[in-house]
Design a protein around this motif. Sequence first.
Motif, short mmCIF file in Angstrom:
data_model
loop_
_atom_site.label_atom_id
_atom_site.label_comp_id
_atom_site.label_asym_id
_atom_site.label_seq_id
_atom_site.Cartn_x
_atom_site.Cartn_y
_atom_site.Cartn_z
N LEU A 16 0.82 -1.21 0.00
CA LEU A 16 0.00 0.00 0.00
C LEU A 16 0.86 1.26 0.00
O LEU A 16 0.54 2.24 -0.63
N ASP A 33 3.70 9.54 -5.79
CA ASP A 33 2.99 10.25 -4.72
C ASP A 33 3.74 11.44 -4.17
O ASP A 33 3.24 12.13 -3.27
N ALA A 72 0.27 -2.76 -10.53
CA ALA A 72 0.08 -1.63 -9.63
C ALA A 72 0.56 -0.32 -10.24
O ALA A 72 0.14 0.75 -9.80
N ARG A 88 -3.89 8.94 -2.56
CA ARG A 88 -3.03 8.44 -1.49
C ARG A 88 -3.76 8.41 -0.14
O ARG A 88 -3.71 7.40 0.57
N ARG A 129 -6.34 5.68 -0.22
CA ARG A 129 -5.70 4.37 -0.12
C ARG A 129 -5.31 4.06 1.32
O ARG A 129 -5.52 2.96 1.81
N GLN A 139 -6.50 -0.32 1.21
CA GLN A 139 -6.36 -1.07 -0.03
C GLN A 139 -6.16 -0.11 -1.19
O GLN A 139 -6.54 1.06 -1.13
N ARG A 140 -5.53 -0.62 -2.24
CA ARG A 140 -5.28 0.20 -3.42
C ARG A 140 -6.54 0.25 -4.27
O ARG A 140 -7.10 -0.78 -4.64
N THR A 141 -7.00 1.47 -4.55
CA THR A 141 -8.20 1.64 -5.35
C THR A 141 -7.89 1.97 -6.81
O THR A 141 -8.72 1.73 -7.68
N TRP A 169 -0.98 3.33 -9.72
CA TRP A 169 -0.11 4.49 -9.92
C TRP A 169 0.21 4.61 -11.42
O TRP A 169 0.24 3.60 -12.14
N GLY A 193 -2.37 10.25 -8.13
CA GLY A 193 -1.44 9.13 -8.21
C GLY A 193 -0.65 9.09 -9.49
O GLY A 193 -0.18 8.02 -9.89
N ASP A 212 -7.64 -5.37 -13.41
CA ASP A 212 -7.96 -4.50 -12.28
C ASP A 212 -9.48 -4.31 -12.19
O ASP A 212 -10.15 -4.15 -13.21
#
Length: 902
Positions: A122, A149, A184, A246, A249, A254-256, A259, A290, A387
């Motif tokens: 994360l 970020d 990611a 960021r 998240r 969790q990553r929504t 990047w 991101g 994704d």
Amino acid sequence: MKFAKSSEQRGRVLTALGAMRQQLGLVLGAAQAARETAEAELERLRLEQRILRAGIAHADPEDLRHPALSSVQDRLNAVHTAFYAEASTVPGKLRQLVAESAPGAASAPPSDWLGRVGTGKLSVPPLWRIGSSTVDSSGPFPVAVPLLDESHLSITTAPKTRAAAEALVENLLLRVLSSMEPGAVRVHLWDIGQLTAVLPNLYPLSRTSAVTVYDPARLDDLLDELAGYIRRTHAQTMQAGHHSVRSMREALGQRTEPWRIAVFFGNGEDWSREQLRELRRIAGGALAAGISLIGVDLPTMFGGGVENIRLVDEQHAVTSMTGQDIVVDLDPPIPAVEVSAAASRLADALIAKQGGPRSFPDLLPAELGRESSARELRAPVGFYEGDPVEVVIGDATPHALIGGPSGSGKTNFLYALIGSLAARYPPSELALYLLDFKEGVSFAGLAPGRRDASWLPHARLIGVNVNTDREFGLALLRFLADELRRRSAAAKEHEVTDLAELRRQDPDGHWPRIVAVIDEFQYLFAGRDTVTNQATALLEDIARRGRAQGIHLILASQDIAGIDAFWGKPAVFEQCTLRIAMPKARRVLAETNNAAVAAPKWHAVVNHDSGVAHGNQLAHVPDASSRDVFSSLQRRLWELYSNEHERPRLFDGAHSPILEHVPAFAALSPGGRPQALLGQAIEVEEKACAVDLFGAPGRNLAVLGTAAAEALSILDSAAKSLGRQYRPNEVEFLVSCLVDRCMPAVEHLVQWLKGEGHLVSQPQEDELGACLQQLVEGPTGHPRILLLYGVDAALPVLEAKKPGELKSGLDHFRTVLKQGPTRDVHTLGWWRSTARLKDTLGFGSTDDIGAWAALDVQGSELSQFAAGQVVHWSPRPGRALFFDRSTHVSPEVMIPFDRPEF
């Protein structure tokens, strides 16, 4: 005397002048001293500056022996010693800082990570290594720059250093891709001078979503894509109450969103004014979304946070991180073969992770029912390159419009959406009202059936086969409007403005988010009548005010007629900011947005920005509607929640309910005011249409029309329901059937009434007049119900008078209709035409028939029986129009109960 006085004045003047000369001398002396002191201090400072620049060890000996420096030489020596003692620790501190801020592949030698696949994270390293530097004999220290970020990078080359700049970017990208889990990070490459070979060593990744290469002519496409992504991401994060991807998240754990790194290779030449302006706008909002930008020899500076790297030669650079006085030794390029091999392994890992087409279980969370709907509803409905693609229903996107032609997967999408939502939110957080106007049973499987006793616990109402029952859609809108008023009143009481605040102020209240799904909603507007007018007004009101109270509409249509229904209704159309277009769908998205035309089968274009092109998200929607796919989730949810929640109300327009199965019939018992149940009301809650038979004028019922089956059903239901409300021998039924083909059905009813212990008389046609006279002139005794089948057939007999009689049987019948209810005598009759009913009533008032149910009778014939109001009614099989003067403002459609064959 005059001379003496003049001499005295002269003396005083001279004395004053002397005093002034003395003071001036003192001032000038002090100024001279101050000047000499200042000049000495200036000389000392100049000497000190020369010594500091050269260093004490390399200073001019004459300067060191200068008398002016003798007072500070010891201090300089002390400072010199303290500085170099402190400076000797800096490399060590920098090495420790980089080790902590750039772990793993972010700073380690390529041999430690090259070709290895990153793991899920994360948090991202704030620093990424680009080389090393040395300041003294304490050894080199790593030099790292911020990226994901944190910052953009601006790289400026020197002559013959373009290859070094490309190697620098390639090393950075490879470090990032090797640190993060597959998928990611997504890289966008554009080079003004290269048609295809932009960082060619990374090309194995271009067969995945990890790397996308744009040719020089597609700069505008890349800028538009990034701008659209920023707008969409900003809207989603703001809706969720966060200021950046960021922060969202970190809050969600969790990553929504992936990047993104966009690399622009320029050549120092100017761009167009519009392109430069767009790039600066993108740079200003990119980090919050991101996105990090890397620019090489661009004609402008990025907006927002940016770090600068200026190449000195092929191996050295200076950076804004380290300052202009420290030269960075750039890390050497990784051999092309090794980069290509590593990129291939990363591409294989990403493809393996995506695993080809995803299935419906991949949409579901690890644990069921763990989410709160206080702020919004959020659920994935499909996948794009592995994704998940989410649908968000909340304050910013309160209502959805879904369009797609037949066979495009619209029903499958609805199942995917419903299943994904139901898996994440418990029934206490989400209430579903599902309505399907087309001829089919799309949602029928969500209710308990003969083959599967389970149901979807989140569903409160399921309506299928309602294409001919527009009134049921209107009933749903009325229910939602009532719920909206109830929630608005509660919000006002608690002095809050939205659902989240209401739930916080009233934690014991039951305030789930309501989602009403109406498939083929355009049927609501199919006619120019009161249903259309009322549905339009209600829909506009719910669309405008529903968002604040957690009431959301999902309107679906398979053809453009459904969208055309919105023209002239901007209050509804504009509030549907969430648009989902299935392949080949038209007019769902903005007019200039043709993404749905090119969408492949089993995909959907999800757009949270009112259909504007920059909001497009393409999603592959897995199979959610095939046999045993959705039902497995439904059974899990049913086992989890069924003990706490009732089964949903199922309204099936293709089937008539059975009287004995209706809750209203089961609840009947002796005592109280008798009610004659006639049919099922078309309402959200399961209700029966009933006529109260109390001692007031007009408490009679007329059934109108030639539809024998429905007429028999209405009278049969009325008699049986009344029979349940009297004890044996407490009421008498007088049953007369004047239609031969209905005799078996009427006889079956008579036997049922007798079996219940009631008194039953069956006057024949020629006995009917005397029976009616006895009802008028005889004692009241006990309650009596007069059941007449085919009254119009008896009119010739009733009109006839025997010699010497003043009144005919018809006169007695009119008296029974007028006075009977006050004497506990109520007439339930069937007339096969409105004209014969008028003949029966004569010139008297139609008020003697206080309630009626019309079958195959046109609305224009019913106005005089409905208090003179215009009646919009076109007969249709299995339906009746019911009106009761004592309870109705206007007639309502009802469904006669099914009368099984005996």
